[in-house]
Design an enzyme around this catalytic site. Structure first.
Site, PDB file in Angstrom:
ATOM      1  N   ASP A  83     -97.398  77.662  74.779  1.00  0.00           N
ATOM      2  CA  ASP A  83     -96.558  77.594  73.587  1.00  0.00           C
ATOM      3  C   ASP A  83     -96.398  76.130  73.157  1.00  0.00           C
ATOM      4  O   ASP A  83     -96.003  75.279  73.967  1.00  0.00           O
ATOM      5  CB  ASP A  83     -95.184  78.209  73.937  1.00  0.00           C
ATOM      6  CG  ASP A  83     -94.311  78.420  72.720  1.00  0.00           C
ATOM      7  OD1 ASP A  83     -94.854  78.627  71.622  1.00  0.00           O
ATOM      8  OD2 ASP A  83     -93.068  78.407  72.879  1.00  0.00           O
ATOM      9  N   GLY A 189     -84.271  78.111  67.937  1.00  0.00           N
ATOM     10  CA  GLY A 189     -82.916  77.932  68.439  1.00  0.00           C
ATOM     11  C   GLY A 189     -81.931  78.989  67.967  1.00  0.00           C
ATOM     12  O   GLY A 189     -82.312  80.014  67.401  1.00  0.00           O
ATOM     13  N   HIS A 219     -92.946  82.102  64.604  1.00  0.00           N
ATOM     14  CA  HIS A 219     -92.117  81.451  65.632  1.00  0.00           C
ATOM     15  C   HIS A 219     -90.652  81.604  65.215  1.00  0.00           C
ATOM     16  O   HIS A 219     -90.350  82.108  64.138  1.00  0.00           O
ATOM     17  CB  HIS A 219     -92.474  79.960  65.725  1.00  0.00           C
ATOM     18  CG  HIS A 219     -93.734  79.720  66.483  1.00  0.00           C
ATOM     19  ND1 HIS A 219     -93.776  78.988  67.649  1.00  0.00           N
ATOM     20  CD2 HIS A 219     -95.004  80.148  66.266  1.00  0.00           C
ATOM     21  CE1 HIS A 219     -95.022  78.965  68.092  1.00  0.00           C
ATOM     22  NE2 HIS A 219     -95.787  79.654  67.269  1.00  0.00           N
TER      23      HIS A 219
HETATM   24  P1  13P Z   1     -86.595  81.292  69.100  1.00  0.00           P
HETATM   25  O1  13P Z   1     -85.894  80.001  69.353  1.00  0.00           O
HETATM   26  O2  13P Z   1     -86.133  81.918  67.817  1.00  0.00           O
HETATM   27  O3  13P Z   1     -86.482  82.251  70.226  1.00  0.00           O
HETATM   28  O4  13P Z   1     -88.151  80.973  68.908  1.00  0.00           O
HETATM   29  C1  13P Z   1     -88.962  80.762  70.034  1.00  0.00           C
HETATM   30  C2  13P Z   1     -90.302  80.247  69.679  1.00  0.00           C
HETATM   31  O5  13P Z   1     -90.700  80.162  68.537  1.00  0.00           O
HETATM   32  C3  13P Z   1     -91.170  79.828  70.805  1.00  0.00           C
HETATM   33  O6  13P Z   1     -92.347  79.245  70.353  1.00  0.00           O
HETATM   34  O1  G3H Z   2     -90.359  77.034  70.647  1.00  0.00           O
HETATM   35  C1  G3H Z   2     -90.020  76.533  71.720  1.00  0.00           C
HETATM   36  C2  G3H Z   2     -89.570  77.370  72.834  1.00  0.00           C
HETATM   37  O2  G3H Z   2     -88.294  77.868  72.613  1.00  0.00           O
HETATM   38  C3  G3H Z   2     -89.697  76.606  74.129  1.00  0.00           C
HETATM   39  O3  G3H Z   2     -88.641  75.745  74.298  1.00  0.00           O
HETATM   40  O4  G3H Z   2     -89.659  73.566  74.946  1.00  0.00           O
HETATM   41  O5  G3H Z   2     -87.299  74.139  75.584  1.00  0.00           O
HETATM   42  O6  G3H Z   2     -89.236  75.283  76.698  1.00  0.00           O
HETATM   43  P1  G3H Z   2     -88.724  74.604  75.463  1.00  0.00           P
HETATM   44 ZN    ZN Z   3     -92.111  78.108  68.558  1.00  0.00          ZN
END
Ligand code: 13P
Ligand code: G3H
Ligand code: ZN
Length: 342
Positions: A83, A189, A219
């Site tokens: 990700d 978030g 996302h």
């Molecule tokens: P959320 O913060 O809405 O759960 O999105 C997560 C995300 O896009 C991870 O790549």
């Molecule tokens: O989009 C990002 C995800 O919520 C991952 O978050 O980088 O804090 O693991 P993180």
């Molecule tokens: Zn994301």
């Protein structure tokens, strides 16, 4: 052992009126919560790992947790995905770690630089049999921080940050990516909207027209369930004005507009946190981690089960496995060399 790339999943999701949930994993309980829900609903799934998760949990531990989930549930179609990867180096590390799919996120760079970075990632990933997601446009929450915008500035100029449909077609042509994360009004978030939550469905429609056949990714798609916010605030937390994407809008984006992958992290964090807070508040003497992580994991199972119906992916596991077989079981090179998965 239906560990697979995202290709068979998106082949079916593109015209099938469903999306595959991509859930962020950081530890054992989160992974188990997600997998148990998908097993109960017979849904395909993507387990995704951020750079932060890699450094928090150590990739060796995460890999074994995920492979344990795969071993426990050989009937489930599972992809292991990076990700928000930011460099080709990281993409290479993930390929070496057995990921079946990666995201390269150059969305904060100027267009030409994003094209170059994404095309470079595609080159190494495709050579290893791994699928690639890239991003064009700017989501709120993480990406506005990267370019130094306040949340207010981002919201005020939102239309400028949405993915441009013509650019998307050009980007696809120049990079050869397998899927594209688009900015259509969601953000990362727990504080996604100051006013009414509205996604730019017309923009999804435009991109689908200029990029026919390209699976789109949303996302920032947590719905921030009020029940978790209420529990958190009731038991000592402080999350006023938290707001997510309403589930009916996620469902519309998937069923009506054809979005193929929906990313969820925040809702997992909220479910776990809400339950842990509740246990601590109700029983301040509790100190056995199993007694608070267990209820947290259970809350994740229930939340994810519900989500799989919103995404309409419940019951689609078998179809995706059949599509994977039809494609000739094209597992990444990593698994061809591996003694236990070859
Ligand atoms: P959320 O913060 O809405 O759960 O999105 C997560 C995300 O896009 C991870 O790549
Ligand atoms: O989009 C990002 C995800 O919520 C991952 O978050 O980088 O804090 O693991 P993180
Ligand atoms: Zn994301």
């Amino acid at each position: 052992m239906p560990l697979m790339t995202t290709k068979p999943m998106f082949d079916l999701a593109y015209t099938g009126g469903f999306a595959v949930g991509a859930f962020n994993v950081n530890n054992m309980e989160i992974t188990q919560g997600i997998i148990d829900a998908c097993a109960a609903e017979q849904s395909p799934l993507i387990l995704q790992i951020s750079k932060g998760a890699r450094s928090y949990a150590n990739m060796t531990y995460l890999r074994h947790i995920i492979l344990a989930a795969v071993e426990e549930h050989p009937e489930l179609p599972i992809a292991i995905h990076l990700d928000h990867g930011d460099t080709v180096d990281l993409v290479n590390q993930c390929i070496a770690d057995g990921f079946t799919s990666v995201m390269i996120d150059g969305s904060h760079h100027p267009f030409a630089q994003n094209v170059k970075l994404s095309a470079d990632a595609v080159k190494v990933a495709h050579a290893a049999g791994v699928t690639v997601e890239a991003e064009l446009g700017m989501l709120g929450g993480i990406e506005e921080d990267v370019v130094g915008l306040s949340a207010e500035e981002y919201q005020k100029n939102l239309h400028k940050f949405l993915t441009d449909a013509k650019e998307a077609a050009d980007f696809w042509k120049q990079t050869g990516i397998d899927s594209l994360a688009v900015a259509i009004g969601t953000s990362h978030g727990a504080y996604k909207f100051k006013h009414a939550a509205v996604l730019a469905f017309d923009r999804i429609e435009e991109i689908m027209k200029t990029c026919p056949g390209l699976p789109l990714v949303m996302h920032g798609s947590s719905s921030v369930p009020q029940e978790f916010i209420d529990l958190i605030n009731k038991y000592g937390g402080n999350m006023p004005n938290a707001k997510g994407v309403p589930e009916d809008q996620i469902s519309q984006a998937v069923r009506k507009y054809g979005v193929c992958k929906v990313n969820i992290d925040t809702d997992l964090r909220l479910a776990l946190t809400a339950k842990i807070r509740e246990v601590f508040a109700k029983d301040p003497a509790e100190f056995d981690p199993r007694k608070y992580l267990g209820p947290g994991r259970k809350a994740i199972v229930e939340m994810v089960k519900r989500k799989l119906h919103v995404l309409n992916s419940a019951g689609k596991a078998e179809q995706v496995n059949a599509q994977w077989k039809k494609l000739g079981e094209p597992l990444p090179n990593y698994y061809k060399k591996c003694c236990c998965h070859g």
